[in-house]
Design an enzyme around this catalytic site. Structure first.
Site, PDB file in Angstrom:
ATOM      1  N   LYS A  12     -72.802  26.030 -78.841  1.00  0.00           N
ATOM      2  CA  LYS A  12     -72.257  26.854 -79.923  1.00  0.00           C
ATOM      3  C   LYS A  12     -73.076  26.737 -81.216  1.00  0.00           C
ATOM      4  O   LYS A  12     -73.888  25.814 -81.362  1.00  0.00           O
ATOM      5  CB  LYS A  12     -70.797  26.445 -80.172  1.00  0.00           C
ATOM      6  CG  LYS A  12     -69.870  26.756 -78.991  1.00  0.00           C
ATOM      7  CD  LYS A  12     -68.422  26.490 -79.387  1.00  0.00           C
ATOM      8  CE  LYS A  12     -67.471  26.790 -78.247  1.00  0.00           C
ATOM      9  NZ  LYS A  12     -66.061  26.637 -78.647  1.00  0.00           N
ATOM     10  N   TYR A  52     -64.057  36.402 -75.475  1.00  0.00           N
ATOM     11  CA  TYR A  52     -62.862  35.569 -75.647  1.00  0.00           C
ATOM     12  C   TYR A  52     -61.568  36.374 -75.506  1.00  0.00           C
ATOM     13  O   TYR A  52     -60.528  35.952 -76.009  1.00  0.00           O
ATOM     14  CB  TYR A  52     -62.892  34.878 -77.013  1.00  0.00           C
ATOM     15  CG  TYR A  52     -63.691  33.586 -77.067  1.00  0.00           C
ATOM     16  CD1 TYR A  52     -63.506  32.568 -76.122  1.00  0.00           C
ATOM     17  CD2 TYR A  52     -64.597  33.350 -78.102  1.00  0.00           C
ATOM     18  CE1 TYR A  52     -64.211  31.381 -76.192  1.00  0.00           C
ATOM     19  CE2 TYR A  52     -65.302  32.144 -78.185  1.00  0.00           C
ATOM     20  CZ  TYR A  52     -65.099  31.166 -77.229  1.00  0.00           C
ATOM     21  OH  TYR A  52     -65.778  29.967 -77.315  1.00  0.00           O
ATOM     22  N   GLU A 129     -67.714  35.141 -66.754  1.00  0.00           N
ATOM     23  CA  GLU A 129     -68.510  34.721 -67.917  1.00  0.00           C
ATOM     24  C   GLU A 129     -70.008  34.752 -67.613  1.00  0.00           C
ATOM     25  O   GLU A 129     -70.814  35.112 -68.479  1.00  0.00           O
ATOM     26  CB  GLU A 129     -68.066  33.320 -68.371  1.00  0.00           C
ATOM     27  CG  GLU A 129     -66.638  33.337 -68.924  1.00  0.00           C
ATOM     28  CD  GLU A 129     -66.162  31.987 -69.448  1.00  0.00           C
ATOM     29  OE1 GLU A 129     -66.902  30.982 -69.331  1.00  0.00           O
ATOM     30  OE2 GLU A 129     -65.043  31.937 -69.987  1.00  0.00           O
TER      31      GLU A 129
END
Ligand code: CMP
Length: 136
Positions: A12, A52, A129
């Protein structure tokens, strides 16, 4: 039962910003993961919202999507026996303050938002994903 699996991992913005990406990749390799594909990218907020989507009803959804799109990230396909569970164990609890010693989030995480890494939580989501970032 053990079987070779693939999972999606994201380093991230908080970790990339602190130049921790090489160190985190090394931790995956030392722990027996193969990095099958990887790329460093920055995504739009609209893409983070799609990624998300499962969290769209959560109170932290907006902040979460702003955060993931706030800077460069490294997305990777990781492969190993039981990769999904193994990655979740190696990452540690979502909240770094609750993460076990030796886990990536314990070592590098700053807060529940800036928790340095994301990993798929099930075989179904791993496929979704991986396709999200790597399907041509
Ligand atoms: P991640 O594994 O990327 O999946 C969703 C993210 O939402 C999670 O890591 C956290 O960084 C973030 N998040 C923020 N607040 C919360 C919360 N209260 N509970 C769970 N996840 C949260």
């Amino acid at each position: 039962m053990s079987r070779i699996e693939r999972t999606l991992s994201i380093i991230k913005p908080d970790a990339v910003e602190r130049n921790l990406d090489s160190k985190i990749k090394e931790i995956f390799v030392i722990n027996g993961f193969t990095i099958v594909q990887e790329k460093k990218i920055q995504i739009e907020k609209s893409e983070a919202e799609k990624f998300y989507k499962v969290h769209e009803t959560k109170p932290f959804y907006n902040e979460l999507c702003s955060y993931l799109s706030s800077g460069p990230i490294v997305v990777m396909i990781l492969e190993k026996e039981n990769a999904i569970l193994a990655n979740r164990e190696l990452m540690g609890s979502t909240n770094p303050k609750e993460a076990e010693e030796g886990t990536i989030r314990k070592k590098f995480g700053i807060s529940i938002d800036k928790n340095s890494v994301h990993g798929s939580d099930s075989p179904e989501n791993a496929k979704i994903e991986i396709d999200f970032f790597f399907k041509v």
